[in-house]
Scaffold this motif. Structure first.
Motif, PDB file in Angstrom:
ATOM      1  N   HIS A  35     -15.570 -85.313  -8.971  1.00 52.07           N
ATOM      2  CA  HIS A  35     -15.662 -86.764  -9.131  1.00 52.07           C
ATOM      3  C   HIS A  35     -17.143 -87.119  -9.154  1.00 52.07           C
ATOM      4  O   HIS A  35     -17.877 -86.804  -8.217  1.00 52.07           O
ATOM      5  N   THR A  93     -27.439-101.868  -6.838  1.00 55.34           N
ATOM      6  CA  THR A  93     -27.701-101.474  -5.448  1.00 55.34           C
ATOM      7  C   THR A  93     -28.159-100.014  -5.410  1.00 55.34           C
ATOM      8  O   THR A  93     -29.041 -99.661  -4.625  1.00 55.34           O
ATOM      9  N   GLY A 146     -21.194 -97.677  -5.141  1.00 61.38           N
ATOM     10  CA  GLY A 146     -21.287 -99.119  -5.372  1.00 61.38           C
ATOM     11  C   GLY A 146     -21.875 -99.395  -6.740  1.00 61.38           C
ATOM     12  O   GLY A 146     -21.768 -98.567  -7.653  1.00 61.38           O
ATOM     13  N   SER A 147     -22.510-100.531  -6.869  1.00 57.71           N
ATOM     14  CA  SER A 147     -22.987-100.940  -8.189  1.00 57.71           C
ATOM     15  C   SER A 147     -24.302-100.229  -8.535  1.00 57.71           C
ATOM     16  O   SER A 147     -25.037 -99.779  -7.651  1.00 57.71           O
ATOM     17  N   GLY A 197     -20.903-104.435   8.569  1.00 58.66           N
ATOM     18  CA  GLY A 197     -21.849-105.529   8.355  1.00 58.66           C
ATOM     19  C   GLY A 197     -22.917-105.066   7.390  1.00 58.66           C
ATOM     20  O   GLY A 197     -22.892-103.923   6.928  1.00 58.66           O
ATOM     21  N   SER A 198     -23.869-105.927   7.085  1.00 57.79           N
ATOM     22  CA  SER A 198     -24.759-105.633   5.956  1.00 57.79           C
ATOM     23  C   SER A 198     -25.728-104.472   6.246  1.00 57.79           C
ATOM     24  O   SER A 198     -26.028-103.698   5.348  1.00 57.79           O
ATOM     25  N   LYS A 204     -20.690 -96.833   6.642  1.00 64.38           N
ATOM     26  CA  LYS A 204     -20.891 -98.272   6.537  1.00 64.38           C
ATOM     27  C   LYS A 204     -20.026 -98.760   5.387  1.00 64.38           C
ATOM     28  O   LYS A 204     -20.397 -98.683   4.223  1.00 64.38           O
ATOM     29  N   PRO A 205     -18.798 -99.210   5.725  1.00 64.96           N
ATOM     30  CA  PRO A 205     -17.946 -99.705   4.644  1.00 64.96           C
ATOM     31  C   PRO A 205     -18.530-100.990   4.061  1.00 64.96           C
ATOM     32  O   PRO A 205     -19.320-101.665   4.729  1.00 64.96           O
ATOM     33  N   ALA A 206     -18.157-101.311   2.829  1.00 65.16           N
ATOM     34  CA  ALA A 206     -18.598-102.589   2.248  1.00 65.16           C
ATOM     35  C   ALA A 206     -18.066-103.714   3.131  1.00 65.16           C
ATOM     36  O   ALA A 206     -16.933-103.656   3.621  1.00 65.16           O
ATOM     37  N   PRO A 239     -16.856-106.847   2.702  1.00 63.61           N
ATOM     38  CA  PRO A 239     -15.649-107.670   2.507  1.00 63.61           C
ATOM     39  C   PRO A 239     -14.349-107.002   2.946  1.00 63.61           C
ATOM     40  O   PRO A 239     -13.388-107.689   3.290  1.00 63.61           O
ATOM     41  N   PHE A 262     -16.411-101.744  -1.837  1.00 61.42           N
ATOM     42  CA  PHE A 262     -15.320-102.522  -1.228  1.00 61.42           C
ATOM     43  C   PHE A 262     -13.935-102.081  -1.691  1.00 61.42           C
ATOM     44  O   PHE A 262     -12.936-102.394  -1.045  1.00 61.42           O
ATOM     45  N   ILE A 315     -22.596 -95.162   2.526  1.00 62.30           N
ATOM     46  CA  ILE A 315     -22.632 -96.597   2.218  1.00 62.30           C
ATOM     47  C   ILE A 315     -21.598 -96.794   1.114  1.00 62.30           C
ATOM     48  O   ILE A 315     -21.772 -96.303  -0.008  1.00 62.30           O
TER      49      ILE A 315
END
Ligand code: NAP
Length: 525
Positions: free
Chosen positions: A476, A235, A231-232, A212-213, A180-182, A184, A156, A153
């Motif tokens: 990383h 999330t 991601g953030s 998609g979501s 599952k790319p972001a 946007p 973006f 997951i």
């Protein structure tokens, strides 16, 4: 154009009108994506039943050969990826290269180093542990590729690299992947998967794509699957606490926000090489990908007496930077990804402004090259300064995911270390100093809360790999707020996709399994 999803070895369009993908420099709609109505549980089952077994029949070397072929296909389509990066991310050539060339390099890197594991099917770890008086019964640890699916997951900001840096070690391990790319910026990952599928390199079920979501994705993961999220932090907390993930103890790797630090050591006066190198680095970090890198420098710590000179040096360079539509070759800084991110940046910037002086930028209206501010999503490169970092809160807490950094004055190494630690766990810090005592004190003071530390002295000079540049041979990831995940670090990355077990038994059984295995020492070499 509605981009289809790739599941069970077939292209499938999601239901409904879908979500638009937008050009952030013009506001134009480019394509649509939808994950509605997809049979995600069925797709994961297909990958476990078909993709995984075929991949696992191959040796590490044979899978490295597959990666090499993928690298060739991706290289051949590089120009198209740059075009999509420009359209869907507003990327300058330098921005696109960072993502696309970084992605291709990483796939080729794993193709190369994967061959060291030769004909092994799994990994043998450490020496035999004697468990009986005569030695007829002993223990041996092994690591075996998981029979599940690696589910990515992604964020973006790196649609290409985010896919490839995860897919390369997973496929090399023999584990099928579902990306599952972001939403946007899904187009670029979509195109890469399409090219790999069309080249017929991988067995059916080895790669799947959901655009998609897909909020129900985690409800279908199982014990043998691995979820790798970028991601953030908000999330990330939701992913970790998903009831199905918790109930089944699904392995989760998280790469999240990070308030990264760069440090100018004492004795690096204006005009010195290290002062100049950090100015250059700060400028690059502020402007490349419009500051939308997880590793971007957010705080720049400088000795109090250098604060003014440093801010003037960076501001002078920022003044010559052109912000706008990257179709114009004079443009140095592109947009952030969309209006929502622009609003989030401006909100975060206001929080920083409450504690800091604006040294450069910070305006909502500023000159743009070939772009309409109403339709586009630009943020002015902004440098702030904080005189009292010990008393500040937001500086150490608010990640403005855009071209914004804060200079923070420090008076001594103890305060400096304490302030870097207030990021509560970061991906990277860089230290520019010729004082080896200072370097050691800083490294030891913050290493437990940082995944990567870049130390630059005059002997290294401009040969360092860069604060924000993630190289596949090095770790990383970062603890705490940065997610606690680990990626890359050469062949160590394969450990995420393998499971450790021990066999206690007779020598013949252990020898038989050892004959199928490569030695884990190779992973650390
Ligand atoms: P985000 O909003 O957290 O979204 C990340 C991914 O999670 C997207 O694919 C999103 O899908 C998906 N998602 C959101 N809610 C979900 C849920 N409930 N269940 C399953 N998936 C869900 O982050 P972002 O805005 O894309 O990325 C920016 C952030 O990523 C920044 O804070 C940055 O620091 C961080 N980042 C970290 C790294 C790193 O390596 N540490 C690298 C890059 C970025 P949709 O897009 O469909 O909503």
């Amino acid at each position: 154009m509605k981009l289809p999803n790739y599941l069970c070895g077939e292209w499938t369009e999601g239901a409904g009108p879908g979500e638009p993908l937008v050009d952030p420099a013009t506001g134009d709609e480019l394509a649509r994506i939808s994950s509605q109505g997809l049979d995600i549980a069925g797709a994961l089952e297909f990958s476990r039943a078909h993709g995984g077994p075929v991949l696992r029949q191959l040796s590490y070397t044979q899978r490295a050969d597959l990666l090499a072929k993928m690298g060739e296909v991706l290289s051949a389509n590089r120009d198209e990826y740059f075009r999509i990066s420009l359209l869907n991310l507003g990327a300058t050539k330098a921005d696109a290269s960072f993502d696309v060339d970084g992605a291709i390099y990483t796939v080729k890197y794993y193709a190369k180093i994967g061959r060291a594991l030769a004909e092994g099917r799994m990994l043998k770890e450490g020496a035999v542990a004697p468990l009986s008086k005569t030695g007829v019964f002993s223990g041996q640890h092994f690591l075996v590729p998981t029979q599940g699916v690696a589910i990515f997951i992604n964020a973006f900001n790196f649609p290409a690299w985010g896919f490839c840096e995860k897919a390369a070690p997973a496929l090399l391990s023999g584990v099928p992947v579902l990306v599952k790319p972001a939403s946007p910026t899904a187009w670029l990952a979509h195109k890469m998967v399409e090219d790999i599928v069309n080249a017929n390199i991988l067995p059916p079920g080895a790669v799947s794509l959901v655009c998609g979501s897909a909020r129900e994705l985690l409800d279908h993961v199982r014990e043998e699957d691995i979820v790798s999220f970028t991601g953030s932090a908000d999330t990330a907390a939701r992913i970790r606490s998903n009831a199905n993930v918790l109930r089944r103890s699904v392995r989760v790797n998280i790469e999240a926000d990070s308030i990264n630090s760069a440090i100018l050591g004492p004795g690096c006066a204006p005009g010195s090489d290290l002062f100049g190198l950090l100015v250059k680095e700060a400028l690059k970090e502020l402007t490349l990908k419009a500051g939308q890198k997880c590793t971007t420098i957010r705080r720049i710590f400088v000795p109090r007496q250098n604060l003014k000179a440093f801010s003037e040096a960076v501001s002078a360079q920022l003044r010559s930077m052109k912000v706008g539509n990257a179709r114009n070759s004079e443009v140095n800084v592109g947009p952030v990804v969309n209006k929502a991110q622009q609003a989030a940046c401006l909100e975060g910037l206001n929080k920083l402004k409450a504690e800091c002086a604006v040294v450069f930028g910070g305006n909502e209206n500023f000159p743009l090259v070939d772009a309409d501010p109403q339709k586009s999503a630009f943020v002015q490169p902004t440098l702030l300064a904080c005189e009292n970092g010990l008393a500040a809160k937001n500086v150490h807490d608010v990640e403005v995911f855009g071209p914004v950094a804060t200079l923070v004055a420090y008076d001594n190494v103890q305060d400096l270390v304490a302030m870097t630690r207030r990021g509560r766990g970061s991906l990277v810090a860089s230290v520019f100093s010729n004082d080896s005592n200072f370097l050691q004190q800083v490294v030891l003071g913050m290493a437990d809360l940082h995944g990567r530390i870049v130390a630059v002295d005059s002997s290294v000079g401009a040969q360092h790999t860069g604060h924000g540049n993630v190289v596949p041979s090095c770790l990383h990831g970062g603890p705490g707020r940065a997610g606690g995940g680990e990626e890359l670090a050469g062949l160590r990355a394969l450990l995420l996709y393998h499971r450790r077990f021990v066999v206690q038994g007779p020598a013949s059984t252990l020898d038989g399994l050892s004959a199928l295995s490569a030695d884990t020492n190779l992973i650390y070499s």
